[in-house]
Design a protein around this motif. Structure first.
Motif, PDB file in Angstrom:
ATOM      1  N   TYR B  25       1.070  -1.125  -0.034  1.00  0.00           N
ATOM      2  CA  TYR B  25       0.002  -0.114   0.042  1.00  0.00           C
ATOM      3  C   TYR B  25       0.869   1.089   0.303  1.00  0.00           C
ATOM      4  O   TYR B  25       2.002   1.122   0.290  1.00  0.00           O
ATOM      5  N   LYS B  26       0.173   2.331  -0.281  1.00  0.00           N
ATOM      6  CA  LYS B  26       1.144   3.451  -0.613  1.00  0.00           C
ATOM      7  C   LYS B  26       1.129   4.529   0.560  1.00  0.00           C
ATOM      8  O   LYS B  26       2.027   5.476   0.704  1.00  0.00           O
ATOM      9  N   THR B  27       0.249   4.786   1.256  1.00  0.00           N
ATOM     10  CA  THR B  27       0.166   5.774   2.403  1.00  0.00           C
ATOM     11  C   THR B  27      -0.170   5.223   3.776  1.00  0.00           C
ATOM     12  O   THR B  27      -0.084   4.000   4.095  1.00  0.00           O
ATOM     13  N   SER B  28       0.072   6.031   4.766  1.00  0.00           N
ATOM     14  CA  SER B  28       0.163   5.597   6.447  1.00  0.00           C
ATOM     15  C   SER B  28      -1.213   4.974   6.465  1.00  0.00           C
ATOM     16  O   SER B  28      -2.328   5.502   5.958  1.00  0.00           O
ATOM     17  N   ILE B  29      -1.476   3.855   7.222  1.00  0.00           N
ATOM     18  CA  ILE B  29      -2.591   3.384   7.640  1.00  0.00           C
ATOM     19  C   ILE B  29      -3.062   3.285   9.141  1.00  0.00           C
ATOM     20  O   ILE B  29      -2.069   3.337   9.886  1.00  0.00           O
ATOM     21  N   ASN B  30      -4.304   3.301   9.239  1.00  0.00           N
ATOM     22  CA  ASN B  30      -4.876   2.871  10.624  1.00  0.00           C
ATOM     23  C   ASN B  30      -4.838   1.412  10.769  1.00  0.00           C
ATOM     24  O   ASN B  30      -4.725   0.884  11.826  1.00  0.00           O
ATOM     25  N   ASN B  31      -5.327   0.716   9.594  1.00  0.00           N
ATOM     26  CA  ASN B  31      -5.598  -0.707   9.746  1.00  0.00           C
ATOM     27  C   ASN B  31      -5.528  -1.277   8.441  1.00  0.00           C
ATOM     28  O   ASN B  31      -5.654  -0.448   7.345  1.00  0.00           O
ATOM     29  N   LEU B  32      -5.503  -2.686   8.166  1.00  0.00           N
ATOM     30  CA  LEU B  32      -5.596  -3.280   6.906  1.00  0.00           C
ATOM     31  C   LEU B  32      -6.474  -4.518   7.042  1.00  0.00           C
ATOM     32  O   LEU B  32      -6.355  -5.122   8.084  1.00  0.00           O
ATOM     33  N   GLN B  33      -7.484  -4.646   6.090  1.00  0.00           N
ATOM     34  CA  GLN B  33      -8.366  -5.724   6.048  1.00  0.00           C
ATOM     35  C   GLN B  33      -8.221  -6.611   4.815  1.00  0.00           C
ATOM     36  O   GLN B  33      -7.856  -5.988   3.572  1.00  0.00           O
ATOM     37  N   TRP B  34      -8.286  -7.624   4.936  1.00  0.00           N
ATOM     38  CA  TRP B  34      -8.138  -8.837   3.979  1.00  0.00           C
ATOM     39  C   TRP B  34      -9.809  -9.124   3.799  1.00  0.00           C
ATOM     40  O   TRP B  34     -10.543  -9.570   4.608  1.00  0.00           O
ATOM     41  N   TYR B  35     -10.160  -9.330   2.457  1.00  0.00           N
ATOM     42  CA  TYR B  35     -11.526  -9.817   1.784  1.00  0.00           C
ATOM     43  C   TYR B  35     -11.304 -10.928   0.863  1.00  0.00           C
ATOM     44  O   TYR B  35     -10.492 -10.802   0.091  1.00  0.00           O
ATOM     45  N   ARG B  36     -12.431 -11.534   0.531  1.00  0.00           N
ATOM     46  CA  ARG B  36     -12.530 -12.697  -0.192  1.00  0.00           C
ATOM     47  C   ARG B  36     -13.839 -12.373  -1.233  1.00  0.00           C
ATOM     48  O   ARG B  36     -14.795 -11.818  -0.587  1.00  0.00           O
ATOM     49  N   GLN B  37     -13.593 -12.662  -2.472  1.00  0.00           N
ATOM     50  CA  GLN B  37     -14.675 -12.556  -3.281  1.00  0.00           C
ATOM     51  C   GLN B  37     -14.668 -13.568  -4.285  1.00  0.00           C
ATOM     52  O   GLN B  37     -13.869 -14.141  -4.958  1.00  0.00           O
ATOM     53  N   ASN B  38     -16.020 -14.619  -4.108  1.00  0.00           N
ATOM     54  CA  ASN B  38     -16.341 -15.524  -4.957  1.00  0.00           C
ATOM     55  C   ASN B  38     -16.870 -14.914  -6.067  1.00  0.00           C
ATOM     56  O   ASN B  38     -17.479 -13.983  -6.192  1.00  0.00           O
ATOM     57  N   SER B  39     -16.808 -15.712  -7.266  1.00  0.00           N
ATOM     58  CA  SER B  39     -17.104 -15.359  -8.527  1.00  0.00           C
ATOM     59  C   SER B  39     -18.765 -14.687  -8.556  1.00  0.00           C
ATOM     60  O   SER B  39     -19.515 -15.346  -8.135  1.00  0.00           O
ATOM     61  N   GLY B  40     -18.908 -13.603  -9.025  1.00  0.00           N
ATOM     62  CA  GLY B  40     -20.083 -13.398  -9.113  1.00  0.00           C
ATOM     63  C   GLY B  40     -20.895 -12.588  -7.987  1.00  0.00           C
ATOM     64  O   GLY B  40     -22.176 -12.359  -7.877  1.00  0.00           O
ATOM     65  N   ARG B  41     -19.984 -12.534  -6.802  1.00  0.00           N
ATOM     66  CA  ARG B  41     -20.508 -12.052  -5.656  1.00  0.00           C
ATOM     67  C   ARG B  41     -19.847 -10.900  -5.232  1.00  0.00           C
ATOM     68  O   ARG B  41     -18.649 -10.367  -5.579  1.00  0.00           O
ATOM     69  N   GLY B  42     -20.313 -10.360  -4.100  1.00  0.00           N
ATOM     70  CA  GLY B  42     -19.582  -8.993  -3.378  1.00  0.00           C
ATOM     71  C   GLY B  42     -18.516  -9.564  -2.521  1.00  0.00           C
ATOM     72  O   GLY B  42     -18.157 -10.838  -2.369  1.00  0.00           O
ATOM     73  N   LEU B  43     -17.719  -8.772  -2.059  1.00  0.00           N
ATOM     74  CA  LEU B  43     -16.468  -9.056  -1.226  1.00  0.00           C
ATOM     75  C   LEU B  43     -16.883  -9.460   0.285  1.00  0.00           C
ATOM     76  O   LEU B  43     -17.922  -8.758   0.699  1.00  0.00           O
ATOM     77  N   VAL B  44     -16.085 -10.100   0.913  1.00  0.00           N
ATOM     78  CA  VAL B  44     -16.622 -10.555   2.299  1.00  0.00           C
ATOM     79  C   VAL B  44     -15.369 -10.540   3.234  1.00  0.00           C
ATOM     80  O   VAL B  44     -14.361 -10.972   2.802  1.00  0.00           O
ATOM     81  N   HIS B  45     -15.677  -9.827   4.406  1.00  0.00           N
ATOM     82  CA  HIS B  45     -14.600  -9.476   5.193  1.00  0.00           C
ATOM     83  C   HIS B  45     -13.822 -10.851   5.712  1.00  0.00           C
ATOM     84  O   HIS B  45     -14.530 -11.563   6.334  1.00  0.00           O
ATOM     85  N   LEU B  46     -12.441 -10.907   5.727  1.00  0.00           N
ATOM     86  CA  LEU B  46     -11.954 -12.173   6.555  1.00  0.00           C
ATOM     87  C   LEU B  46     -11.130 -11.910   7.874  1.00  0.00           C
ATOM     88  O   LEU B  46     -11.569 -12.660   8.722  1.00  0.00           O
ATOM     89  N   ILE B  47     -10.410 -10.583   7.687  1.00  0.00           N
ATOM     90  CA  ILE B  47      -9.432 -10.393   8.991  1.00  0.00           C
ATOM     91  C   ILE B  47      -8.858  -9.023   8.775  1.00  0.00           C
ATOM     92  O   ILE B  47      -8.623  -8.439   7.819  1.00  0.00           O
ATOM     93  N   LEU B  48      -8.889  -8.625  10.103  1.00  0.00           N
ATOM     94  CA  LEU B  48      -8.248  -7.162  10.235  1.00  0.00           C
ATOM     95  C   LEU B  48      -6.974  -7.264  11.167  1.00  0.00           C
ATOM     96  O   LEU B  48      -6.965  -7.811  11.968  1.00  0.00           O
ATOM     97  N   ILE B  49      -5.938  -6.317  10.621  1.00  0.00           N
ATOM     98  CA  ILE B  49      -4.786  -6.144  11.304  1.00  0.00           C
ATOM     99  C   ILE B  49      -4.800  -4.364  11.532  1.00  0.00           C
ATOM    100  O   ILE B  49      -4.686  -3.718  10.336  1.00  0.00           O
ATOM    101  N   ARG B  50      -4.501  -4.255  12.648  1.00  0.00           N
ATOM    102  CA  ARG B  50      -4.162  -2.702  12.926  1.00  0.00           C
ATOM    103  C   ARG B  50      -2.708  -2.203  12.796  1.00  0.00           C
ATOM    104  O   ARG B  50      -1.826  -3.186  12.744  1.00  0.00           O
ATOM    105  N   SER B  51      -2.261  -1.086  12.640  1.00  0.00           N
ATOM    106  CA  SER B  51      -1.000  -0.637  12.265  1.00  0.00           C
ATOM    107  C   SER B  51      -0.232  -1.037  13.409  1.00  0.00           C
ATOM    108  O   SER B  51       1.141  -1.042  13.136  1.00  0.00           O
TER     109      SER B  51
END
Lengths: 114, 109
Positions: B25-51
């Motif tokens: 990523y390019k700028t300073s962050i407060n947190n970073l989240q990972w998401y998963r997307q199955n084909s034809g669907r929206g994103l689903v939150h997996l896990i959060l990690i704070r700065s």
């Protein structure tokens, strides 16, 4: 499953038509977002709102407009559709993603402009 | 653009193997989240990690964060065919989440 709904799921329509993509959430979230997702997967933020009567443009310039008259509803409108608008549009909501609350996504509207 | 980068763009592994995908990523962050997307669907939150965190675990997921390198990694252990999806990281400072380009994971049974 998150309670955020987008309609229609698919829309094929001719050039020049006015289109409104609907997005509704029942979680009471103040923050809502619209993303455009190209076939190559990258998501671009095009609009967001932090509450009623608040709307902001995202990173990607878009000819669409949005409104936020009610907390639960965040429609996106294209006044005159063009083939370049063909894409998938994803709506999301969050309590506060800046503080780490997750975004909840709808299943998207796949839009094709002929 | 504030978009981050994920690599690899695509990853194909056998069931039971571990899958590692990286995100910058390019700028300073407060947190970073990972998401998963199955084909034809929206994103689903997996896990959060704070700065201020360096590593988080959730089930078969392990996330690391290196703020000095502005990078994060997602490890999925003992992968299953059902893990086949696209995975995105989203980083947030005082702005809405900025998503990377995603990694397309295929797990072959």
């Amino acid at each position: 499953e998150a309670d955020i709904y987008q309609t229609p799921r698919y829309l094929v329509i001719g050039t020049g038509k006015k289109i409104t993509l609907e997005c509704s959430q029942t979680m009471g979230h103040d923050k809502m977002y619209w993303y455009q997702q190209d076939p190559g997967m990258e998501l671009h933020l095009i609009h967001y709102s932090y509450g009623v009567n608040s709307t902001e443009k995202g990173d990607l310039s878009s000819e669409s407009t949005v409104s936020r008259i009610r907390t639960e509803h965040f429609p996106l409108t294209l006044e005159s559709a063009r083939p370049s608008h063909t894409s998938q549009y994803l709506c999301a909501s969050s309590e506060d993603d800046r503080s780490g609350q997750p975004q909840h996504f709808g299943d998207g509207t796949r839009l094709s402009i002929l | 653009s504030q978009q981050g980068e994920e690599d690899p763009q695509a990853l194909s592994i056998q069931e039971g193997e571990n899958a590692t995908m990286n995100c910058s990523y390019k700028t300073s962050i407060n947190n970073l989240q990972w998401y998963r997307q199955n084909s034809g669907r929206g994103l689903v939150h997996l896990i959060l990690i704070r700065s201020n965190e360096r590593e988080k675990h959730s089930g078969r997921l392990r996330v690391t964060l290196d703020t000095s390198k502005k990078s994060s990694s997602l490890l999925i252990t003992a992968s299953r065919a059902a893990d086949t999806a696209s995975y995105f990281c989203g980083s947030s400072g005082n702005t809405p989440l900025v998503f990377g380009k995603g990694t397309r994971l295929s797990v072959i049974a």
